[in-house]
Design a protein around this motif. Structure first.
Motif, PDB file in Angstrom:
ATOM      1  N   THR A 199       0.826  -1.206   0.000  1.00 41.38           N
ATOM      2  CA  THR A 199       0.000   0.000   0.000  1.00 41.38           C
ATOM      3  C   THR A 199       0.860   1.255   0.000  1.00 41.38           C
ATOM      4  OG1 THR A 199      -1.749  -1.164   1.178  1.00 41.38           O
ATOM      5  CG2 THR A 199      -1.806   1.246   1.260  1.00 41.38           C
ATOM      6  N   GLY A 200       1.849   1.306   0.866  1.00 42.81           N
ATOM      7  CA  GLY A 200       2.718   2.483   0.946  1.00 42.81           C
ATOM      8  C   GLY A 200       3.499   2.700  -0.335  1.00 42.81           C
ATOM      9  N   THR A 201       4.046   1.618  -0.893  1.00 43.04           N
ATOM     10  CA  THR A 201       4.786   1.730  -2.146  1.00 43.04           C
ATOM     11  C   THR A 201       3.868   2.189  -3.269  1.00 43.04           C
ATOM     12  OG1 THR A 201       6.339   0.016  -1.454  1.00 43.04           O
ATOM     13  CG2 THR A 201       6.188   0.448  -3.816  1.00 43.04           C
ATOM     14  N   GLY A 202       2.685   1.605  -3.342  1.00 43.36           N
ATOM     15  CA  GLY A 202       1.713   2.008  -4.363  1.00 43.36           C
ATOM     16  C   GLY A 202       1.298   3.458  -4.220  1.00 43.36           C
ATOM     17  N   LEU A 203       1.133   3.907  -2.985  1.00 43.59           N
ATOM     18  CA  LEU A 203       0.777   5.304  -2.727  1.00 43.59           C
ATOM     19  C   LEU A 203       1.871   6.232  -3.228  1.00 43.59           C
ATOM     20  CD1 LEU A 203      -1.094   7.397  -1.303  1.00 43.59           C
ATOM     21  CD2 LEU A 203       0.285   7.007   0.750  1.00 43.59           C
ATOM     22  N   ALA A 204       3.124   5.944  -2.864  1.00 47.20           N
ATOM     23  CA  ALA A 204       4.244   6.791  -3.295  1.00 47.20           C
ATOM     24  C   ALA A 204       4.382   6.796  -4.812  1.00 47.20           C
ATOM     25  CB  ALA A 204       5.539   6.313  -2.635  1.00 47.20           C
ATOM     26  N   ILE A 205       4.290   5.628  -5.419  1.00 47.50           N
ATOM     27  CA  ILE A 205       4.413   5.546  -6.878  1.00 47.50           C
ATOM     28  C   ILE A 205       3.251   6.258  -7.553  1.00 47.50           C
ATOM     29  CG2 ILE A 205       4.356   3.945  -8.839  1.00 47.50           C
ATOM     30  CD1 ILE A 205       5.962   1.983  -7.070  1.00 47.50           C
ATOM     31  N   GLY A 206       2.059   6.082  -7.032  1.00 48.84           N
ATOM     32  CA  GLY A 206       0.884   6.751  -7.609  1.00 48.84           C
ATOM     33  C   GLY A 206       0.990   8.262  -7.541  1.00 48.84           C
ATOM     34  N   LEU A 207       1.395   8.778  -6.388  1.00 48.41           N
ATOM     35  CA  LEU A 207       1.577  10.227  -6.267  1.00 48.41           C
ATOM     36  C   LEU A 207       2.746  10.705  -7.128  1.00 48.41           C
ATOM     37  CD1 LEU A 207       0.936  10.659  -2.440  1.00 48.41           C
ATOM     38  CD2 LEU A 207      -0.578  11.319  -4.320  1.00 48.41           C
ATOM     39  N   GLY A 208       3.765   9.870  -7.246  1.00 48.88           N
ATOM     40  CA  GLY A 208       4.902  10.210  -8.096  1.00 48.88           C
ATOM     41  C   GLY A 208       4.503  10.389  -9.553  1.00 48.88           C
ATOM     42  N   ARG A 209       3.519   9.657  -9.994  1.00 46.26           N
ATOM     43  CA  ARG A 209       3.062   9.786 -11.395  1.00 46.26           C
ATOM     44  C   ARG A 209       2.533  11.193 -11.679  1.00 46.26           C
ATOM     45  NH1 ARG A 209       6.096   6.292 -13.586  1.00 46.26           N
ATOM     46  NH2 ARG A 209       5.776   4.223 -12.751  1.00 46.26           N
ATOM     47  N   PHE A 210       1.968  11.824 -10.674  1.00 45.50           N
ATOM     48  CA  PHE A 210       1.546  13.221 -10.869  1.00 45.50           C
ATOM     49  C   PHE A 210       2.765  14.116 -11.108  1.00 45.50           C
ATOM     50  CE2 PHE A 210      -2.203  11.576  -8.642  1.00 45.50           C
ATOM     51  CZ  PHE A 210      -3.193  11.985  -9.537  1.00 45.50           C
ATOM     52  N   GLY A 211       3.843  13.840 -10.392  1.00 46.07           N
ATOM     53  CA  GLY A 211       5.092  14.561 -10.651  1.00 46.07           C
ATOM     54  C   GLY A 211       5.594  14.281 -12.053  1.00 46.07           C
ATOM     55  N   GLY A 212       5.446  13.026 -12.495  1.00 49.04           N
ATOM     56  CA  GLY A 212       5.841  12.655 -13.842  1.00 49.04           C
ATOM     57  C   GLY A 212       5.051  13.413 -14.900  1.00 49.04           C
ATOM     58  N   MET A 213       3.802  13.692 -14.617  1.00 49.97           N
ATOM     59  CA  MET A 213       2.992  14.482 -15.561  1.00 49.97           C
ATOM     60  C   MET A 213       3.382  15.955 -15.510  1.00 49.97           C
ATOM     61  SD  MET A 213      -0.836  12.850 -15.307  1.00 49.97           S
ATOM     62  CE  MET A 213      -0.950  12.758 -13.534  1.00 49.97           C
ATOM     63  N   LEU A 214       3.713  16.434 -14.335  1.00 49.38           N
ATOM     64  CA  LEU A 214       4.019  17.846 -14.154  1.00 49.38           C
ATOM     65  C   LEU A 214       5.384  18.235 -14.717  1.00 49.38           C
ATOM     66  CD1 LEU A 214       3.219  20.577 -12.916  1.00 49.38           C
ATOM     67  CD2 LEU A 214       4.238  19.795 -10.769  1.00 49.38           C
ATOM     68  N   GLY A 215       6.369  17.340 -14.637  1.00 44.65           N
ATOM     69  CA  GLY A 215       7.744  17.657 -15.035  1.00 44.65           C
ATOM     70  C   GLY A 215       7.891  18.196 -16.445  1.00 44.65           C
ATOM     71  N   PRO A 216       7.440  17.477 -17.460  1.00 48.81           N
ATOM     72  CA  PRO A 216       7.572  17.987 -18.823  1.00 48.81           C
ATOM     73  C   PRO A 216       6.774  19.275 -19.056  1.00 48.81           C
ATOM     74  CG  PRO A 216       7.125  15.635 -18.853  1.00 48.81           C
ATOM     75  CD  PRO A 216       6.954  16.099 -17.437  1.00 48.81           C
ATOM     76  N   VAL A 217       5.619  19.366 -18.405  1.00 50.71           N
ATOM     77  CA  VAL A 217       4.784  20.567 -18.550  1.00 50.71           C
ATOM     78  C   VAL A 217       5.480  21.770 -17.924  1.00 50.71           C
ATOM     79  CG1 VAL A 217       2.583  21.627 -17.887  1.00 50.71           C
ATOM     80  CG2 VAL A 217       2.652  19.241 -18.635  1.00 50.71           C
ATOM     81  N   LEU A 218       5.999  21.599 -16.727  1.00 48.65           N
ATOM     82  CA  LEU A 218       6.698  22.690 -16.046  1.00 48.65           C
ATOM     83  C   LEU A 218       7.926  23.112 -16.841  1.00 48.65           C
ATOM     84  CD1 LEU A 218       7.063  24.590 -13.642  1.00 48.65           C
ATOM     85  CD2 LEU A 218       8.216  22.718 -12.438  1.00 48.65           C
TER      86      LEU A 218
END
Length: 174
Positions: free
Chosen positions: A136-155
């Protein structure tokens, strides 16, 4: 999911999720923008893709090496060092002159530490979350990290469109 935020784990959960979010933001910026940056330096699109390949080649070697070393060396300084060296090598990449050999070499080193950081994160997830919360914790971190993955190229694109210099964008993303 809420058990990962109980009073004993809340600080660790928040820290690892925030760190992975920022890592993924940087990672996807690097992987998404290197070909375009190289092309903007006057090289062809195929050369931009070639420099990107050097990033991935460095990543394969660096990630495998960190995975091996993590069995023999304390993970915390190893993973932290990889993350700091990712930031440093990204800042250097942003300042690299339009010399193909230099761009490939810095991209290789950047990939080495970028992928090493990923391996370090996955090994750290195992140590941060107790067994009953590990998935659960790993999935939570990875899931939230995907939002960073979306934001990086846009930023990165937004900063470049706003006229921010290449070294400054690299420094911000680092």
């Amino acid at each position: 999911v809420w058990a990962a935020f109980d009073k004993e784990l809340v600080a660790q959960t928040a820290l690892i999720c925030a760190a992975y979010f920022l890592y993924m933001m940087t990672c996807y910026y690097v992987l998404g923008w290197i070909p375009s940056i190289v092309t903007a330096l006057g090289f062809t699109a195929s050369v931009g893709a070639e420099v990107s390949v050097w990033t991935n080649l460095g990543g394969i070697i660096g990630g495998a090496l960190l995975g091996y070393l993590a069995r023999h060396i304390n993970l915390k300084p190893l993973a932290s060092g990889a993350m700091l060296l990712t930031a440093l090598s990204l800042a250097v990449f942003g300042r690299t002159q339009p010399d193909l050999f230099a761009l490939k070499a810095v991209a290789f080193v950047l990939g080495w530490f970028l992928y090493s950081s990923a391996v370090g994160f996955y090994a750290t997830f195992v140590r941060v979350f107790p067994t009953h919360l590990r998935a659960t914790g790993t999935g939570l971190a990875i899931g939230l990290g995907r939002f960073g993955g979306m934001l990086g190229p846009v930023l990165g694109g937004w900063l470049m469109a706003a006229g921010t210099t290449r070294p400054s964008v690299a420094g911000i993303m680092a």
